[in-house]
Write an enzyme that holds these catalytic residues in place. Structure first.
Site, short mmCIF file in Angstrom:
data_model
loop_
_atom_site.label_atom_id
_atom_site.label_comp_id
_atom_site.label_asym_id
_atom_site.label_seq_id
_atom_site.Cartn_x
_atom_site.Cartn_y
_atom_site.Cartn_z
N TYR A 190 0.82 -1.22 0.00
CA TYR A 190 0.00 0.00 0.00
C TYR A 190 0.85 1.26 0.00
CZ TYR A 190 -4.39 -2.47 0.44
OH TYR A 190 -5.47 -3.26 0.19
N GLU B 156 0.59 -30.61 11.79
CA GLU B 156 -0.04 -29.85 10.71
C GLU B 156 -1.26 -29.07 11.19
OE1 GLU B 156 -1.02 -32.12 7.21
OE2 GLU B 156 -2.14 -30.47 6.31
#
Lengths: 362, 621
Positions: free
Chosen positions: A97, A193
């Site tokens: 940005y 995981e």
């Protein structure tokens, strides 16, 4: 202000200096970078992935190259004069940005700025943390018998990752270098995981029973998570086991922990833990434990075939497992063990597998 | 096909009323609809005017005035500055069908049958009941004659209603006024406007003014003061002759013996060829040609084909010429690129013809539409039956994609282009009597194909050059934006002076770099001009420096031209690719004048290829 900041500034200035000298010299500005594709990946003696010798040149001869050089210059300006000079930091998204005001040097999309920051890491040999650049989300969590000291912007904080934290565990900061390991009782690290499985192990007291550090990977692990695993493994000599689902994408999670990834191959030396072992779920477990399964999708099958030629899986073990899975045509999740009772995974599966890979002795 | 029809018409007219004949042949004559009736009338009048002017070698100035004088009634006035018509011929020219001088001639001309304008008069008379009004004047000291005429539909003879001498402000010329049932349309291909526009393209020597019914005036200005070369009349060539025609001339010849008859009735037959033809046809060369019958005529035609006869001469043709087609296209179309060609003459069944073609590309032409086809036969635009025409068929067969132009399989190419094809011939083979589409004659299609392919190659070369130049300009714009920013930004970060980026720009653009550095001293300043060729070809150019004061110790020595109070120095320079050279001289001038020095000037290289100097191109201009 960090210790390393002057060095980081000098490195970034050198990048600008090089372009400036080329301009002064009448040389078309250019920058040489390793080719960041799978073709240019090599495995080091330490068994991690790094970029090979193939280089590509980014030159102002082409419009694209000229834009990239201009963007690099603006980015360096931001990092040198705003970040390092004034001790500020930005997220990757914020940088995207910020470039709105850079006129021709504006980034078209965030992956472009992300990539350029990686390029600067490669050129300077530093990491984005050194430029005070952080990812949008913080790393995952760790839970287990470890006392650390973290240097925060508001001073030092000391805490124990079992005693001083809630059930969610200690959140790994984006810059792992700010952590100092004070003491620990850990025998092993299990990198998991899914958050659900980490919670299961905590609830079942697996960390206490086996003196295990439970680290949540959150899918493909963030840099900080991988860096922390690497540090724990090398600095404290704690062995690492990776516990994932049984599908091709999960094997890649393991591979990126153990060997590194293409996009960050320049950081493999700092982030990859080649000693990390794959715990499961293995395709053979699907048969042995008679787990509930799903069918492999076409993408799964394609990915498995790709892995058969991936150097990271070029071992008899993986060859056998992947071929077996293709034969079965099935995949299983970590949570599949719940079908055998909530304690089955901690009481039976994990102790069995950890013994098999030699991480606990009975 | 043309001649036999004419003969037929001529015969028929004796037995039936011409009004009936007209009714039956409306379509052939071009009066089958109200809009077309007007176009045909304009066409006949304008053709006559152009032909008359051409014969008299006058640059045509034609006024067409269309007025709506009633519902479905149009009054048309066509006025020219031609040589005028002598008084006694006026009635026959306008009020007698099949009257004309061009009928028997073997020569390229616009009209050929002599039905044209009188058919329009007949149409006018039948639909409005009004006579045609003619004014004609043949010269300054001659009176203008005013006629009002009708055609006697029983006898095909003119009836004179008025015959007066009047005052007319023109020096010479003819004015025709007709009133008829017709309608004026615009905005489509088949319109008076389009017809005149296309006529103006192939007759760039003509000035044509159209006044539309609403008073809107349109001028098709002449683009050339050059008269087209007048076509010469020639004898028919034996290869083009048809049996009927041969029999006709055999019967009416004044020659008493066959061999001389052949020699003097046809072109390209000499003493020797004439005897060989007789021998081949097994007819005694001394036979009286008037006694020969159909079988003998057939034998002669067979012999014409066997005996080697030189190709017909082509000076009876009047091509428009590449230059004039170019000007015609440029005048009526805003295009970026125009290319034209005139082929060498060729022959189809004994008739000489020349194909001319032009392509206009780009500009304000629409990109998403099919190419606009302009077809012409002997300078007359063909507006109808495009799909049946050999020109269209040939264009469709060409693989335009090879030349960088879009084309759907087997159809007309798509893109901003106008394709013009003109066939000039003593005999244009049309598909039908209405003379709107050229027949698919292989020789003609072949020539059209060759002409168009040649033009397409040029368009293709133009397009690829354009593409490179566009790319260059794009690159230059970007490089001129980015590099300066890169220079200022890096300099700003390092807090150092902004580097000169001209040498890099020249390298990136592959340009010739001119870099002038002046080392200032107290009195004498040393000037170094470095030139470097970053292009891929050897560059030859002249470098100019203009100063108010003379220069000293130049190396190498320039050519000097004093201009008024200034001194102009010229160095002729040749640089191979990557070669560098330096020019040195001393200059005595005040320091503040150094700031005002004009940039060096490079002459002889396109401006896109020069960095650091002003580029002019006198050689190319």
């Amino acid at each position: 202000m960090q210790e390393k900041d002057p060095q980081s500034r000098a490195s970034l200035k050198q990048v600008i200096q090089t372009i400036y000298e080329q301009l002064e010299d009448g040389t078309i500005p250019n920058m040489r970078l390793p080719t960041r594709t799978k073709k240019n990946i090599e495995i080091t003696e330490g068994e991690v992935w790094v970029y090979g010798d193939s280089e590509s040149t980014r030159s102002a001869k082409t419009t694209k190259g000229a834009y990239q050089l201009l963007k690099t210059t603006h980015l360096c300006d931001l990092l040198i004069n705003d970040h390092l000079q004034q001790n500020k930091s930005s997220t990757l998204r914020e940088i995207y940005y910020i470039s709105e005001n850079w006129n021709h040097a504006k980034f078209n999309e965030q992956p472009e700025s992300d990539r350029l920051i990686e390029d600067l890491e490669i050129i300077t040999g530093l990491q984005r943390e050194d430029f005070h650049v952080r990812p949008e989300e913080n790393g995952a969590t760790i839970f287990g018998p470890l006392r650390i000291k973290e240097t925060t912007k508001r001073g030092e904080r000391t805490m124990h990752c079992q005693e001083d934290v809630g059930e969610a565990g200690y959140q790994i900061p984006y810059n792992v270098e700010k952590i100092e390991f004070l003491e620990h009782d850990a025998q092993l690290i299990i990198a998991i995981e899914t958050g659900g499985m980490q919670d299961r192990l905590i609830e079942n007291g697996f960390d206490e029973k086996y003196n295990a550090l439970l680290i949540h990977l959150k899918g493909q692990p963030a840099r900080s998570t991988r860096r922390l695993i690497k540090r724990l493994n090398t600095e404290l000599q704690i062995p690492v086991a990776v516990f994932t689902d049984s599908d091709p994408w999960s094997y890649r999670i393991y591979a990126s922990v153990a060997y590194g990834a293409i996009k960050t191959a320049h950081l493999s030396e700092q982030m990859a833990t080649p000693q990390a072992q794959f715990l499961g779920v293995q395709p053979t477990d699907i048969i042995e434990y008679n787990l509930s399964t799903d069918k492999l999708t076409n993408q799964d099958i394609k990915a498995l075939h790709n892995e058969l030629t991936d150097p990271r899986f070029n071992t008899p073990y993986w060859d056998e497992q992947i071929k077996l899975q293709l034969e079965l045509g099935k995949k299983a999740e970590q949570q599949a063990f719940a079908g055998k009772g909530l304690n089955y995974v901690t009481d039976t599966y994990l102790p069995t597998r950890l013994t098999e890979i030699g991480m606990i002795k009975r | 096909m043309e001649d036999p029809l004419a003969w037929k018409l001529a015969k028929r007219q004796e037995s039936i009323s011409i009004a009936e004949f007209f009714e039956k042949n409306r379509q052939i004559l071009g009066f089958d609809s109200q809009p077309r009736s007007l176009i045909t009338t304009v066409k006949e009048a304008v053709d006559n005017a152009l032909d008359a002017c051409e014969e008299a070698e006058i640059l045509p100035d034609i006024l067409i005035f269309v007025e709506q004088t009633g519902r479905d009634v149009i009054t048309l006035i066509v006025e020219d500055n031609g040589p005028g018509i002598v008084r006694r011929q006026i009635p026959c020219v306008f009020a007698k069908l099949l009257y004309g001088s061009r009928f028997h001639a073997v020569k390229q001309s616009r009209g050929q049958q002599g039905i044209g304008i009188s058919a329009a008069v007949l149409h006018s008379q039948l639909t409005s009941g009004r006579p045609v009004r003619i004014i004609s004047k043949i010269g300054k000291d001659h009176p203008a004659h005013y006629f009002e005429l009708v055609i006697n539909t029983k006898t095909n003879e003119p009836e004179i209603l008025k015959d007066e001498e009047i005052e007319w402000d023109r020096l010479h010329g003819t004015r025709v006024e007709l009133e008829m049932e017709a309608s004026y349309v615009r905005g489509r291909r088949q319109s008076v406007y389009e017809y005149l526009k296309e006529t103006a393209i192939v007759n760039p020597h003509a000035r044509i003014t159209l006044v539309e019914p609403d008073g809107n005036e349109m001028l098709f200005e002449r683009a050339s003061e050059e008269m087209p070369v007048a076509a010469r009349e020639v004898l028919p060539h034996p290869h083009g002759i048809e049996l009927g025609t041969l029999m006709k001339i055999l019967r009416y010849t004044e020659r008493k013996r066959l061999a001389p008859f052949l020699r003097y009735s046809f072109s390209k037959i000499g003493l020797h060829t004439a005897e060989e033809i007789c021998k081949t046809a097994e007819i005694d060369p001394n036979t009286d040609p008037r006694t020969l019958g159909v079988d003998d005529a057939k034998k002669l035609i067979k012999a014409f084909k066997k005996v080697k006869i030189m190709a017909p001469s082509t000076d009876c043709l009047s091509p428009i010429g590449e230059e004039l087609i170019y000007r015609g296209l440029r005048k009526e179309h805003t295009a970026d690129y125009i290319t034209t060609t005139t082929r060498t003459p060729s022959v189809h069944s004994g008739h000489p013809f020349i194909i001319e073609a032009g392509i206009a590309y780009g500009g304000s032409l629409r990109k998403d539409e099919r190419a606009k086809i302009l077809r012409f036969a002997n300078r007359v635009p063909l507006l109808y039956q495009q799909g049946a025409c050999a020109i269209t068929h040939t264009i469709e067969k060409i693989k335009w994609r090879q030349y960088g132009i879009d084309q759907a399989q087997g159809s007309l190419p798509t893109g901003p282009l106008v394709i013009l094809v003109h066939i000039a011939s003593t005999h244009t083979p049309f598909t039908s009597e209405s003379k709107e589409a050229i027949a698919d004659v292989p020789e003609i299609m072949n020539e059209i194909g060759l002409a168009l392919k040649e033009l397409a190659r040029r368009v293709s070369a133009y397009l690829s050059k354009e593409k490179t130049l566009t790319k260059r300009r794009e690159k230059e714009v970007i490089i001129k934006k980015i590099l300066p920013q890169l220079a200022t930004k890096t300099a700003q970060i390092l807090e150092r002076p902004t580097p000169d980026i001209n040498p890099i720009i020249a390298k990136i653009m592959g340009n010739v770099l001119v870099k002038r550095e002046i080392h200032e001293n107290e009195k004498v300043h040393q000037v170094i001009i470095q030139v470097q060729n970053n292009t891929e070809t050897t560059q030859r150019f002249t470098l100019h420096e203009t100063h108010e004061h003379p220069i000293y110790n130049p190396s190498p020595t320039p050519k000097t031209t004093p201009i008024a109070s200034e001194y102009n120095y010229q160095w002729k320079i040749t640089l191979r690719p990557q070669e560098k050279k330096a020019i040195l001289y001393d200059l005595q001038t005040k320091p503040d004048e150094l700031q005002k020095l004009p940039p060096p000037i490079i002459d002889g290289i396109e401006k896109e290829l020069v960095t650091g100097a002003k580029a002019i191109n006198q050689r190319g201009a």
